[in-house]
Design a protein around this motif. Structure first.
Motif, short mmCIF file in Angstrom:
data_model
loop_
_atom_site.label_atom_id
_atom_site.label_comp_id
_atom_site.label_asym_id
_atom_site.label_seq_id
_atom_site.Cartn_x
_atom_site.Cartn_y
_atom_site.Cartn_z
N THR A 1 43.49 44.22 43.19
CA THR A 1 44.17 45.34 42.38
C THR A 1 44.90 46.08 43.28
O THR A 1 45.99 46.34 42.67
CB THR A 1 42.91 46.32 41.80
OG1 THR A 1 41.96 45.55 41.19
CG2 THR A 1 43.56 47.40 41.20
N GLU B 1 34.55 38.78 39.31
CA GLU B 1 34.98 39.31 38.05
C GLU B 1 36.02 38.63 37.26
O GLU B 1 36.36 38.63 36.08
CB GLU B 1 35.33 40.88 38.10
CG GLU B 1 34.17 41.79 38.58
CD GLU B 1 34.70 43.18 38.56
OE1 GLU B 1 35.72 43.34 38.06
OE2 GLU B 1 33.77 43.93 39.11
N SER C 1 39.33 38.58 37.53
CA SER C 1 40.35 39.67 37.16
C SER C 1 41.81 39.01 37.25
O SER C 1 42.50 39.78 37.49
CB SER C 1 40.20 40.88 37.61
OG SER C 1 39.96 40.70 39.23
N THR D 1 39.23 39.83 47.13
CA THR D 1 38.05 40.40 46.17
C THR D 1 38.80 40.98 45.12
O THR D 1 40.03 41.27 44.84
CB THR D 1 37.13 41.44 47.09
OG1 THR D 1 38.16 42.64 47.37
CG2 THR D 1 36.53 40.81 48.31
N ASP D 2 38.07 41.36 44.01
CA ASP D 2 38.57 42.15 42.74
C ASP D 2 39.28 43.69 43.33
O ASP D 2 40.36 43.75 42.57
CB ASP D 2 37.40 42.37 41.88
CG ASP D 2 36.91 41.08 41.36
OD1 ASP D 2 37.61 40.55 40.45
OD2 ASP D 2 35.96 40.71 41.70
N LEU E 1 36.87 34.99 42.35
CA LEU E 1 36.50 36.13 42.24
C LEU E 1 35.32 36.42 41.35
O LEU E 1 35.29 35.58 40.36
CB LEU E 1 37.73 37.10 41.60
CG LEU E 1 38.96 36.97 42.58
CD1 LEU E 1 40.08 38.02 41.75
CD2 LEU E 1 38.95 37.66 43.92
#
Length: 560
Positions: free
Chosen positions: A184, A209, A211, A179-180, A207
């Motif tokens: 991260t 977003e 990212s 996932t986003d 994902l």
């Protein structure tokens, strides 16, 4: 009779009062003991309190560290660390009757089917596959995680057990349900790993977003990035193009980028092309199996040959040129002033000692320059006369020093005297000065290197009031297989290849980037017999180093 009458009428013997009291007392004591016993229960011998994962010191063996950390994190069932399986050699069935009889033996059929069933279930069990260097358990070279969800707690375990792997080079995550948020966390984990980690592959992890561009930040050390099969569309391509380069920033570590099997169209290809305008580090780019048509293909072909700078780019280029000139002007006189001020101090002392001799011998005093404020009060009149004389006569022929522009500069005592021997200053040795000059030279080399990397400072061409850059010559490999490019897009790539051929011929004597060596355009919306495609293939054939090496080997085989 007496016995018969006494039998039915006889009552049971009444217990004695003492006995009843004692039994009641025993019952109350037992209940009290039962109530007090759980409070004094001790843990079984050999059972320890749960240990904290932060207190564990990793040994560098991934299999041991991962299992121990998962246990401390509270996992009862966790993936095992196994060696990555190698492809088996092709099976050649034997025709011998003995082997057939062995395979057809009913006594072995049940066990064989059970083993095969277990092996199938073991294959689907989550594992962490590793590649080792020289079969050493501490030398994990690559990590492969496929087909099971990597949660944030697992990433926390990795943040403890991956940094000790000093030879880790690649991490491959295929369909791990990122996932986003977990992406991260994964990106924050990468700087903790060894500096040898240069390759990251995130495939099959779409994902919301998109990212993925965070993996290409300015402080990233990733050199090879694969983002296949992530459903990246034009919006994600825009973020990736901006991560490649903008007007004020540029990624200088990424060497290869694989964006195959995504949903990038013409607009997304334009964003990637904008990122290639000022990027001079990317050597390998794959956009295979996307949705790029002629418009996006023309944008990609345009940045690989001479293209026109926009107004914003022209303004930024002028600003950089002014900044460069200012730095050069400020750096060139400063080095001479620092060295010459030392000799001025010594000469000012000599002037103070032999003042009477200098007054008598005016021809010698013209060869010396005395800073204001270093002499005594009685020398001020002589200094003023000396300044007027120098302003009238100009430059001294014996010393060859330039005349001063005004009296304020003379008062400061900063004089430039070329062709003089280096003298020592207070607290500074000759060796330290040599080190300082070496540092200055290295600083200039660094500045020149950054200026060469900045493409806005490259030589440009002015035509019809417009500024044209030579284009991106650093990209060596471009893969556009299985898109939607027609003959219109082919014409753009044909012009690019012809331009790069002329550019490389003109620059054959000097070293530098030469342009595309591989250009893959097959399986698009044009016939393989297309004239433009045939010309591109013909022009690219001698530029391909692999095919050129094969031709050399064939020639050596025929003519040893």
């Amino acid at each position: 009779m007496s016995s018969e009458q006494s039998a039915p009428g006889a009552s049971p013997r009444a217990p004695r009062p003492g006995t009843q009291k004692s039994s009641g007392a025993v019952t109350k004591k037992g209940e009290r003991a039962a109530k007090e016993k759980p409070a004094t229960v001790l843990p079984p011998v050999g059972e320890e309190e749960p240990k904290s994962p932060e207190e564990y010191q990793c040994s560098g063996v991934l299999e041991t560290d991962f299992a121990e950390l998962c246990t401390r994190w509270g996992y009862t069932d966790f993936p095992k660390v196994v060696n990555r399986p190698r492809p088996h050699p092709p099976f050649v069935p034997s025709a011998s009757l003995s082997e057939k009889a062995t395979l057809d033996d009913p006594r072995l059929s049940g066990s064989c089917s059970l083993n095969s069933l277990e092996s199938k279930y073991v294959f689907f069990r989550p594992t962490i596959q590793v590649e080792l260097e020289q079969e050493d358990s501490k030398s994990v070279k690559e990590i492969y995680i496929r087909g099971w969800k990597v949660e944030e707690r697992i990433l926390g375990v990795f943040s403890k057990c991956l940094p000790p792997l000093t030879q880790l080079q690649a991490i491959n995550l295929w369909k791990v349900g990122l996932t986003d948020k977990t992406l991260t966390t994964f990106i924050e984990l990468l700087p903790l790993c060894s500096s040898t980690l240069r390759k990251v592959s995130l495939e099959g992890n779409p994902l919301p977003e998109q990212s993925y561009h965070k993996l290409m930040a300015l402080d990233s050390t990733i050199a090879h990035l694969s983002l296949r099969n992530n459903n990246i569309d034009d919006r994600g391509a825009q973020l990736l193009g901006q991560a490649l380069s903008t007007l004020h920033s540029c990624n200088r570590t990424l060497v290869s980028l694989n964006l195959g099997f995504n949903h990038i169209g013409d607009e997304g290809a334009g964003y990637i092309a904008d990122g290639l305008r000022l990027n001079r580090s990317l050597l390998w780019l794959s956009l295979a199996h996307n949705r790029i048509q002629d418009k996006g293909a023309l944008k990609l072909a345009e940045v690989l040959r001479a293209f026109e700078l926009t107004h914003t780019e022209v303004v930024e280029r002028r600003r950089l040129l002014l900044e460069k000139g200012t730095q050069e002007r400020s750096r060139s006189p400063s080095s001479s002033r620092h060295g010459d001020s030392k000799t001025d101090r010594e000469k000012s002392q000599m002037v103070g000692i032999s003042n009477s001799a200098l007054v008598d011998k005016t021809d010698k005093t013209q060869t010396m320059k005395t800073p204001k404020g270093l002499g005594k009060k009685k020398e001020k009149s002589w200094e003023l006369a000396k300044k007027e004389e120098k302003l009238g006569s100009g430059q001294s022929p014996t010393q060859g020093t330039p005349k001063k522009e005004d009296a304020t500069k003379a008062g400061k005592g900063k004089v430039t005297i070329p062709e003089q021997k280096p003298s020592r200053a207070k607290g500074i040795k000759i060796g330290s000065r040599e080190k300082r000059s070496i540092l200055l030279e290295s600083e200039q080399l660094v500045v020149e290197a950054t200026e060469v990397v900045n493409p806005l400072l490259e030589p440009v061409e002015h035509r019809d009031g417009k500024v044209f850059m030579p284009g991106n010559k650093v990209l060596l490999h471009l893969n556009l297989i299985r898109n939607r490019i027609t003959e219109v897009g082919l014409e753009g790539f044909l012009a690019t290849v012809q331009y790069q051929m002329q550019f490389s011929k003109a620059k054959s004597a000097s070293k530098g980037p030469v342009g595309l060596l591989w250009l893959s355009l097959a399986k698009n919306c044009f016939a393989p017999q297309c004239p433009a495609y045939a010309i591109i293939q013909e022009l690219m054939l001698p530029r391909d180093p692999i095919k050129a090496k094969l031709r050399e080997d064939e020639a050596m085989a025929f003519f040893p």
